[in-house]
Design a protein around this motif. Structure first.
Motif, PDB file in Angstrom:
ATOM      1  N   GLY A  49       0.791  -1.224   0.000  1.00 38.98           N
ATOM      2  CA  GLY A  49       0.000   0.000   0.000  1.00 38.98           C
ATOM      3  C   GLY A  49       0.821   1.271   0.000  1.00 38.98           C
ATOM      4  N   TYR A  50       2.129   1.180   0.352  1.00 39.53           N
ATOM      5  CA  TYR A  50       2.958   2.372   0.454  1.00 39.53           C
ATOM      6  C   TYR A  50       4.135   2.368  -0.520  1.00 39.53           C
ATOM      7  CZ  TYR A  50       0.371   3.359   4.695  1.00 39.53           C
ATOM      8  OH  TYR A  50      -0.638   3.624   5.578  1.00 39.53           O
ATOM      9  N   LEU A  51       4.481   1.219  -1.037  1.00 45.15           N
ATOM     10  CA  LEU A  51       5.602   1.139  -1.963  1.00 45.15           C
ATOM     11  C   LEU A  51       5.290   1.931  -3.221  1.00 45.15           C
ATOM     12  CD1 LEU A  51       8.356  -0.108  -2.557  1.00 45.15           C
ATOM     13  CD2 LEU A  51       7.166  -2.045  -3.591  1.00 45.15           C
ATOM     14  N   PHE A  52       6.265   2.693  -3.698  1.00 43.18           N
ATOM     15  CA  PHE A  52       6.057   3.409  -4.944  1.00 43.18           C
ATOM     16  C   PHE A  52       7.356   3.495  -5.716  1.00 43.18           C
ATOM     17  CE2 PHE A  52       7.732   6.723  -2.314  1.00 43.18           C
ATOM     18  CZ  PHE A  52       8.244   7.717  -3.140  1.00 43.18           C
ATOM     19  N   SER A  53       7.232   3.721  -6.991  1.00 42.28           N
ATOM     20  CA  SER A  53       8.375   3.904  -7.855  1.00 42.28           C
ATOM     21  C   SER A  53       8.518   5.379  -8.163  1.00 42.28           C
ATOM     22  CB  SER A  53       8.181   3.116  -9.157  1.00 42.28           C
ATOM     23  OG  SER A  53       9.078   3.583 -10.151  1.00 42.28           O
ATOM     24  N   THR A  54       9.733   5.898  -8.093  1.00 40.55           N
ATOM     25  CA  THR A  54       9.928   7.300  -8.406  1.00 40.55           C
ATOM     26  C   THR A  54       9.740   7.571  -9.897  1.00 40.55           C
ATOM     27  OG1 THR A  54      12.319   6.879  -8.530  1.00 40.55           O
ATOM     28  CG2 THR A  54      11.458   7.757  -6.451  1.00 40.55           C
ATOM     29  N   CYS A  55       9.576   6.526 -10.671  1.00 42.07           N
ATOM     30  CA  CYS A  55       9.245   6.705 -12.086  1.00 42.07           C
ATOM     31  C   CYS A  55       7.748   6.922 -12.283  1.00 42.07           C
ATOM     32  CB  CYS A  55       9.686   5.480 -12.899  1.00 42.07           C
ATOM     33  SG  CYS A  55      11.473   5.209 -12.916  1.00 42.07           S
ATOM     34  N   ARG A  56       6.946   6.341 -11.389  1.00 41.88           N
ATOM     35  CA  ARG A  56       5.487   6.389 -11.570  1.00 41.88           C
ATOM     36  C   ARG A  56       4.766   7.209 -10.511  1.00 41.88           C
ATOM     37  NH1 ARG A  56       6.647   0.947 -12.056  1.00 41.88           N
ATOM     38  NH2 ARG A  56       5.718   0.526 -10.022  1.00 41.88           N
ATOM     39  N   GLY A  57       5.362   7.424  -9.342  1.00 43.18           N
ATOM     40  CA  GLY A  57       4.666   8.117  -8.262  1.00 43.18           C
ATOM     41  C   GLY A  57       3.613   7.226  -7.642  1.00 43.18           C
ATOM     42  N   ARG A  58       2.700   7.808  -6.863  1.00 43.81           N
ATOM     43  CA  ARG A  58       1.665   7.021  -6.206  1.00 43.81           C
ATOM     44  C   ARG A  58       0.526   7.921  -5.742  1.00 43.81           C
ATOM     45  NH1 ARG A  58       4.569   5.782  -0.317  1.00 43.81           N
ATOM     46  NH2 ARG A  58       4.629   7.961   0.324  1.00 43.81           N
ATOM     47  N   VAL A  59      -0.566   7.281  -5.309  1.00 43.14           N
ATOM     48  CA  VAL A  59      -1.715   7.950  -4.718  1.00 43.14           C
ATOM     49  C   VAL A  59      -2.048   7.222  -3.418  1.00 43.14           C
ATOM     50  CG1 VAL A  59      -4.156   8.548  -4.977  1.00 43.14           C
ATOM     51  CG2 VAL A  59      -2.621   8.656  -6.958  1.00 43.14           C
ATOM     52  N   LEU A  60      -2.222   7.952  -2.326  1.00 41.58           N
ATOM     53  CA  LEU A  60      -2.569   7.368  -1.028  1.00 41.58           C
ATOM     54  C   LEU A  60      -4.014   7.703  -0.666  1.00 41.58           C
ATOM     55  CD1 LEU A  60       0.657   8.264   1.008  1.00 41.58           C
ATOM     56  CD2 LEU A  60       0.080   6.067  -0.044  1.00 41.58           C
ATOM     57  N   ASP A  61      -4.556   6.988   0.318  1.00 45.04           N
ATOM     58  CA  ASP A  61      -5.918   7.263   0.775  1.00 45.04           C
ATOM     59  C   ASP A  61      -5.916   7.955   2.139  1.00 45.04           C
ATOM     60  OD1 ASP A  61      -5.155   5.234   2.446  1.00 45.04           O
ATOM     61  OD2 ASP A  61      -6.942   3.989   2.120  1.00 45.04           O
ATOM     62  N   GLU A  62      -4.807   8.601   2.493  1.00 49.13           N
ATOM     63  CA  GLU A  62      -4.669   9.255   3.797  1.00 49.13           C
ATOM     64  C   GLU A  62      -3.772  10.470   3.652  1.00 49.13           C
ATOM     65  OE1 GLU A  62      -2.850   6.206   6.078  1.00 49.13           O
ATOM     66  OE2 GLU A  62      -1.019   6.222   4.897  1.00 49.13           O
ATOM     67  N   TYR A  63      -3.720  11.263   4.706  1.00 46.13           N
ATOM     68  CA  TYR A  63      -2.784  12.380   4.773  1.00 46.13           C
ATOM     69  C   TYR A  63      -1.458  11.866   5.324  1.00 46.13           C
ATOM     70  CZ  TYR A  63      -7.043  15.226   4.521  1.00 46.13           C
ATOM     71  OH  TYR A  63      -8.236  15.787   4.142  1.00 46.13           O
ATOM     72  N   VAL A  64      -0.363  12.443   4.848  1.00 48.31           N
ATOM     73  CA  VAL A  64       0.956  12.132   5.398  1.00 48.31           C
ATOM     74  C   VAL A  64       1.721  13.440   5.552  1.00 48.31           C
ATOM     75  CG1 VAL A  64       3.183  11.009   5.014  1.00 48.31           C
ATOM     76  CG2 VAL A  64       1.077   9.811   4.409  1.00 48.31           C
ATOM     77  N   LEU A  65       2.316  13.636   6.729  1.00 43.44           N
ATOM     78  CA  LEU A  65       3.242  14.740   6.939  1.00 43.44           C
ATOM     79  C   LEU A  65       4.654  14.176   6.858  1.00 43.44           C
ATOM     80  CD1 LEU A  65       1.681  16.859   9.838  1.00 43.44           C
ATOM     81  CD2 LEU A  65       2.160  17.642   7.502  1.00 43.44           C
ATOM     82  N   LEU A  66       5.381  14.591   5.845  1.00 43.26           N
ATOM     83  CA  LEU A  66       6.737  14.128   5.570  1.00 43.26           C
ATOM     84  C   LEU A  66       7.707  15.258   5.900  1.00 43.26           C
ATOM     85  CD1 LEU A  66       8.716  12.056   4.069  1.00 43.26           C
ATOM     86  CD2 LEU A  66       8.249  13.438   2.033  1.00 43.26           C
ATOM     87  N   TYR A  67       8.631  15.008   6.834  1.00 41.81           N
ATOM     88  CA  TYR A  67       9.591  16.031   7.251  1.00 41.81           C
ATOM     89  C   TYR A  67      10.992  15.641   6.809  1.00 41.81           C
ATOM     90  CZ  TYR A  67      12.277  19.176  10.297  1.00 41.81           C
ATOM     91  OH  TYR A  67      13.145  20.126  10.783  1.00 41.81           O
ATOM     92  N   ILE A  68      11.655  16.541   6.092  1.00 45.28           N
ATOM     93  CA  ILE A  68      13.024  16.304   5.641  1.00 45.28           C
ATOM     94  C   ILE A  68      13.966  16.986   6.632  1.00 45.28           C
ATOM     95  CG2 ILE A  68      14.661  16.522   3.741  1.00 45.28           C
ATOM     96  CD1 ILE A  68      12.128  14.766   3.212  1.00 45.28           C
ATOM     97  N   ALA A  69      14.662  16.187   7.415  1.00 43.19           N
ATOM     98  CA  ALA A  69      15.535  16.719   8.457  1.00 43.19           C
ATOM     99  C   ALA A  69      16.944  17.008   7.962  1.00 43.19           C
ATOM    100  CB  ALA A  69      15.593  15.742   9.630  1.00 43.19           C
TER     101      ALA A  69
END
Length: 296
Positions: free
Chosen positions: A46-66
């Motif tokens: 459900g979370y794996l994605f390819s950087t060639c194709r991207g993805r669509v999720l069914d939830e919100y995600v907060l992604l922080y780049i530290a």
């Protein structure tokens, strides 16, 4: 602090958890070395994605780049450069893609969630759905919240979903606040708004007007009113009224002044107007408010 280990938790929420208003389904951290494969091949389907194709999720995600740099793109935005100190809000149903630059890699934290509370924040425009990327800066507090969420998700004690819900809400609050305060222009605007609020506080008992206050901070009244309402949720006139009502409540509870005396003391030249406004704001007349809250 977490280093290099990949910490991923995919969490279950029952019906009672969902009634809490927000549930967390994933939380984790990844350290991506420069020139290494991304994303690593250890995500569930459900979370794996390819950087060639991207993805669509069914939830919100907060992604922080530290740490590190990279690129984010979505169906709304194309190839936005992101750097350390950036928060990305992934929206449900929206195609997206992101990856670190080969020469930097990055450290990423994320938390995924859904529920009516986050839906209401989006509906009420706390987050602009046209804007996925937020500049929140380097923040030890944010990293600590993600680390706490990973610990809670790992242990999964009774009520862990409710704790994770609170952490997700705090992270969204940090994102909203830090982004709003991130630029020099905003800092100067906030300084002016805070100065205006102090002037109101010190002079709410006088006949000072919002136009007077705009002049004090060297701003046109129309622009001052626009900015003040944007940052406080109230017009300058409404804010002064709130200060007067709060002061009158204090005087009703702590003094033996008559309602007429209190009206004049907090800045009303007409006691009847004061009583009408007080009842509209508080739900009780000044006398009934005093009778209800002051012990005989």
């Amino acid at each position: 602090m977490i280093k290099k280990d990949i910490n991923i938790r995919y969490l279950i929420a029952n019906e009672q958890d969902k009634r809490w208003g927000l549930t967390v389904s994933t939380v984790g951290y990844q350290h991506i070395e420069p020139f290494s494969e991304y994303p690593p091949k250890n995500h569930p389907e459900g979370y794996l994605f390819s950087t060639c194709r991207g993805r669509v999720l069914d939830e919100y995600v907060l992604l922080y780049i530290a740490h590190g740099n990279g690129t984010f793109t979505s169906s709304l935005k194309e190839d936005i450069k992101i750097k350390a100190g950036t928060m990305v809000l992934l929206l449900p149903g929206e195609w997206h893609n992101y990856k670190p630059d080969d020469d930097t890699g990055w450290d990423e934290y994320w938390i995924g969630f859904k529920g009516r509370h986050i839906n209401e924040r989006i509906i009420n425009d706390f987050f602009d759905v046209q804007k996925n990327v937020f500049s929140v800066g380097h923040s030890l507090e944010i990293v600590k919240l993600y680390t706490m969420a990973i610990d809670v998700a790992t242990e999964q004690h009774f009520g862990y979903q409710q704790i994770l819900s609170g952490i997700a809400s705090l992270l969204s609050g940090f994102t909203y606040s830090l982004d709003k305060n991130s630029t020099d222009d905003r800092k100067e605007t906030i300084r002016q708004i805070n100065k205006a609020k102090m002037i109101m506080f010190e002079n709410s008992h006088t006949d000072i007007t919002p136009e007077d206050i705009a002049g004090e901070i060297c701003m046109s009244y129309s622009w001052f009113r626009h900015l003040f309402k944007k940052y406080t949720g109230l017009s300058p006139h409404q804010y002064i009224q709130e200060l007067r009502i709060r002061k009158s409540q204090e005087l009703l509870l702590l003094t033996t002044l008559t309602c007429q005396e209190i009206a004049y003391k907090v800045g009303y030249d007409n006691p009847l107007s004061f009583s009408i406004i007080f009842k509209k704001k508080v739900g009780l007349s000044p006398n009934k408010y005093r009778d209800l809250h002051v012990k005989k």
